[in-house]
Design a protein around this motif. Structure first.
Motif, mmCIF file in Angstrom:
data_model
loop_
_atom_site.group_PDB
_atom_site.id
_atom_site.type_symbol
_atom_site.label_atom_id
_atom_site.label_comp_id
_atom_site.label_asym_id
_atom_site.label_seq_id
_atom_site.Cartn_x
_atom_site.Cartn_y
_atom_site.Cartn_z
ATOM 1 N N GLN A 177 -58.435 61.041 16.973
ATOM 2 C CA GLN A 177 -58.428 59.477 16.393
ATOM 3 C C GLN A 177 -57.866 59.811 15.086
ATOM 4 N N PHE A 178 -58.205 60.654 14.313
ATOM 5 C CA PHE A 178 -57.897 60.885 12.916
ATOM 6 C C PHE A 178 -55.995 60.864 12.964
ATOM 7 N N LEU A 179 -55.634 61.929 13.900
ATOM 8 C CA LEU A 179 -54.046 61.834 13.878
ATOM 9 C C LEU A 179 -53.277 60.681 14.510
ATOM 10 N N GLN A 180 -53.960 60.005 15.270
ATOM 11 C CA GLN A 180 -53.440 58.735 16.026
ATOM 12 C C GLN A 180 -53.320 57.717 14.747
ATOM 13 N N LEU A 181 -54.412 57.601 14.112
ATOM 14 C CA LEU A 181 -54.223 56.690 12.906
ATOM 15 C C LEU A 181 -53.348 56.874 12.023
ATOM 16 N N LYS A 182 -53.515 58.174 11.635
ATOM 17 C CA LYS A 182 -52.349 58.556 10.360
ATOM 18 C C LYS A 182 -51.093 58.501 10.954
ATOM 19 N N ALA A 183 -50.654 58.663 12.130
ATOM 20 C CA ALA A 183 -49.318 58.743 12.773
ATOM 21 C C ALA A 183 -49.001 57.040 12.610
ATOM 22 N N LEU B 53 -50.037 54.455 10.702
ATOM 23 C CA LEU B 53 -49.937 54.056 9.172
ATOM 24 C C LEU B 53 -48.951 54.817 8.575
ATOM 25 N N GLU B 54 -48.680 55.992 8.712
ATOM 26 C CA GLU B 54 -47.416 56.840 8.108
ATOM 27 C C GLU B 54 -46.063 56.143 8.683
ATOM 28 N N ALA B 55 -45.939 55.577 9.995
ATOM 29 C CA ALA B 55 -44.881 54.954 10.421
ATOM 30 C C ALA B 55 -44.747 53.614 9.834
ATOM 31 N N GLU B 56 -45.812 52.962 9.454
ATOM 32 C CA GLU B 56 -45.622 51.567 8.504
ATOM 33 C C GLU B 56 -45.261 51.760 7.355
ATOM 34 N N GLY B 57 -45.284 53.107 6.582
ATOM 35 C CA GLY B 57 -45.142 53.020 5.227
ATOM 36 C C GLY B 57 -46.017 53.048 4.278
ATOM 37 N N LEU B 58 -47.270 53.188 4.771
ATOM 38 C CA LEU B 58 -48.617 53.025 4.068
ATOM 39 C C LEU B 58 -48.731 54.359 3.305
ATOM 40 N N PHE B 59 -47.914 55.423 3.424
ATOM 41 C CA PHE B 59 -48.100 56.680 2.674
ATOM 42 C C PHE B 59 -46.945 56.884 1.886
ATOM 43 N N ASP B 60 -45.868 56.017 1.782
ATOM 44 C CA ASP B 60 -44.838 56.379 1.089
ATOM 45 C C ASP B 60 -44.999 56.381 -0.382
ATOM 46 N N ALA B 61 -44.499 57.544 -0.928
ATOM 47 C CA ALA B 61 -44.582 57.723 -2.302
ATOM 48 C C ALA B 61 -44.044 56.449 -3.021
ATOM 49 N N ALA C 115 -66.018 57.329 7.548
ATOM 50 C CA ALA C 115 -66.008 56.119 7.115
ATOM 51 C C ALA C 115 -64.651 55.907 6.261
ATOM 52 N N PHE C 116 -64.057 57.103 5.660
ATOM 53 C CA PHE C 116 -62.822 56.972 4.871
ATOM 54 C C PHE C 116 -61.783 57.050 5.709
ATOM 55 N N ASN C 117 -61.733 57.163 6.941
ATOM 56 C CA ASN C 117 -60.538 57.128 7.976
ATOM 57 C C ASN C 117 -60.507 55.845 8.898
ATOM 58 N N ASP C 118 -61.175 54.891 8.276
ATOM 59 C CA ASP C 118 -60.991 53.518 8.609
ATOM 60 C C ASP C 118 -59.569 52.601 8.493
ATOM 61 N N ILE D 217 -57.915 59.615 5.813
ATOM 62 C CA ILE D 217 -56.568 58.489 5.780
ATOM 63 C C ILE D 217 -56.904 57.857 4.130
ATOM 64 N N ALA D 218 -57.999 57.498 3.525
ATOM 65 C CA ALA D 218 -57.752 56.914 2.197
ATOM 66 C C ALA D 218 -56.912 57.784 1.347
ATOM 67 N N ASP D 219 -57.237 59.208 1.585
ATOM 68 C CA ASP D 219 -56.369 60.186 0.550
ATOM 69 C C ASP D 219 -54.914 59.610 0.549
ATOM 70 N N PHE D 220 -54.521 59.607 1.844
ATOM 71 C CA PHE D 220 -52.874 59.387 1.913
ATOM 72 C C PHE D 220 -52.494 57.830 1.488
ATOM 73 N N CYS D 221 -53.488 57.104 1.613
ATOM 74 C CA CYS D 221 -53.288 55.684 1.022
ATOM 75 C C CYS D 221 -53.392 55.417 -0.429
ATOM 76 N N ALA D 222 -54.048 56.213 -0.806
ATOM 77 C CA ALA D 222 -54.564 56.107 -2.591
ATOM 78 C C ALA D 222 -53.270 56.449 -3.280
#
Length: 427
Positions: free
Chosen positions: A117-123, A125-133, A219-222, A248-253
């Motif tokens: 589940q973690f990997l699916q959500l990560k992929a 959100l990453e495709a949507e650009g939420l992790f972009d520097a 909870a931080f992977n929501d 996931i929160a770490d990648f978005c912060a």
């Protein structure tokens, strides 16, 4: 009545340690070596290099220990939620009387449910650009206020408060309490972030929680929390779990800290460092001011040395003025005397000239009259010469000017003779 008692047999009374060893021997004889599949949970690596974790599935869980030598043979980094296949020896940890699997070998068997589940959500959100520097916002080095989102009872709150009090006691801190574990935690985390982002003078928010298993940190992977972090108008630093934990929160912060304490240390420049810099700048400014003062004082000293006392300068100028006045007076007198002498000389010469002018003028007039008479053409004609001209009065001075039969005139001393050219002949 038990079967042993019905047969008249007394049950053996075991020492605890002996019973544990007997159970261990039974397990060794019955099961070992053993292979088992399950999902990793609560994975930790001690300073000694030994690894400890729980292997579980829907039906149960088993404590595992993997010693340093076996851990060094791994070709991957185990993480909570991974599904693995383990080979080892089942035994009893006698000091605690706990069933324990000593892991000799471990390999991936696929991804566990949580990790999948973690990997699916990560992929997603990453495709949507939420992790972009490029999307992430820079932090202010001196924020006006710091917001903290965590549980009131969490050890992370104590660690963060201690670090902030030590490093930036001058910056106000606002706490927004929230659940940090369990199914009800994500909505409260989102609400706390939104509450802090709406308060004035909050320039950074710390989203923190202590370490734990993947389930503890879930909870931080929501997804809703991830989007709330991205939509926050205030930059967010995540400090969730230990250094090896990622959510996931770490990648978005906007910035990820390895621990809650590190998040507190990264949110602002320490007061001690600011004071030290201020002291350095103050010292540099003081040195610069003193240097400028010294330079201007030296310039003033040189100017004063050149100027001296004003009275001495005034006396010097007075003496110079007197000398110039004397030179001017002498020059005027000398010039006047010279002009007077020249005037007297001119007057004397003029007087003599006036006396001599009539006689001299008569003499010069007589001599001029004599020279003029000598130039009279008639005197030349009287000596036997004639002036030859054509009928128009143009003088004939060359044979080349005449032609045969041409009429000419010859002027003599007492008259004119009409002539005609017979034949011109050159001499």
């Amino acid at each position: 009545m038990s079967t042993t008692e019905s047969l008249g047999l007394t049950p053996r009374i075991w020492a605890v340690g002996a019973l544990c060893r007997a159970v261990a021997d039974a397990l060794e004889a019955r099961f070992n070596p053993i292979a088992v599949r399950g999902e990793i949970s609560g994975f930790t690596r001690a300073a000694s290099g030994h690894c400890y974790f729980t292997l579980k599935d829907a039906g149960g869980q088993l404590r595992c220990a993997m010693f340093k030598r076996a851990a060094q043979m791994l070709d991957f980094r185990p993480a909570d939620g991974e599904l693995v296949e383990i080979r080892g020896r089942l035994g009893v940890y006698e000091p605690r009387g706990e069933l324990q699997l000593i892991v000799e070998n471990m390999r991936r068997a696929g991804q566990g449910a949580w990790f999948e589940q973690f990997l699916q959500l990560k992929a997603k959100l990453e495709a949507e650009g939420l992790f972009d520097a490029e999307r992430k916002r820079p932090l202010k080095t001196m924020p006006r206020g710091i917001g903290v989102v965590t549980s009131l009872g969490a050890a992370a709150l104590h660690d963060v408060a201690t670090a902030l009090q030590r490093r930036v006691p001058h910056i106000p801190v606002v706490l927004a309490p929230s659940l940090v574990q369990g199914p009800d935690a994500p909505p409260t985390l989102v609400q706390a972030l939104q509450q802090l982002s709406q308060q004035p003078n909050i320039d950074v928010i710390l989203l923190v929680r202590g370490g734990g298993s993947m389930e503890d940190l879930w909870a931080f992977n929501d997804e809703n929390l991830a989007r709330a972090i991205v939509d926050s108008p205030v930059p967010i630093i995540s400090g969730v779990g230990h250094e090896t934990d990622f959510t996931i929160a770490d990648f978005c912060a906007d910035l990820r800290a390895p621990t809650p304490t590190a998040a507190a240390e990264m949110c602002a420049v320490p007061q001690a460092e600011l004071l030290s810099n201020l002291q350095l700048w103050g010292g540099a400014l003081q040195t610069l001011v003193h240097r400028h003062l010294d330079t201007h004082e030296q310039r003033l000293d040189r100017a004063q040395a050149r100027l001296g006392r004003p009275s001495e300068g005034l006396n010097t100028e007075k003496m110079q003025l007197l000398r110039l006045q004397q030179r001017l007076t002498q020059a005027v007198q000398t010039r006047a005397q010279r002009c007077h002498n020249e005037l007297a000389t001119l007057a004397s010469g003029l007087a003599r000239g006036v006396q001599q002018t009539p006689a001299t003028a008569r003499e010069r007039l007589h001599r001029a009259a004599l020279r003029l008479e000598l130039l009279d053409p008639k005197l030349v004609l009287q000596r036997g010469f004639a002036w030859l001209s054509d009928i128009d009065g143009q003088a004939i001075t060359s044979v080349a000017q005449t032609t045969e039969g041409q009429a000419l005139q010859a002027t003599l001393a007492d008259g004119v003779v009409e002539l005609r050219v017979a034949a011109p002949t050159r001499i």
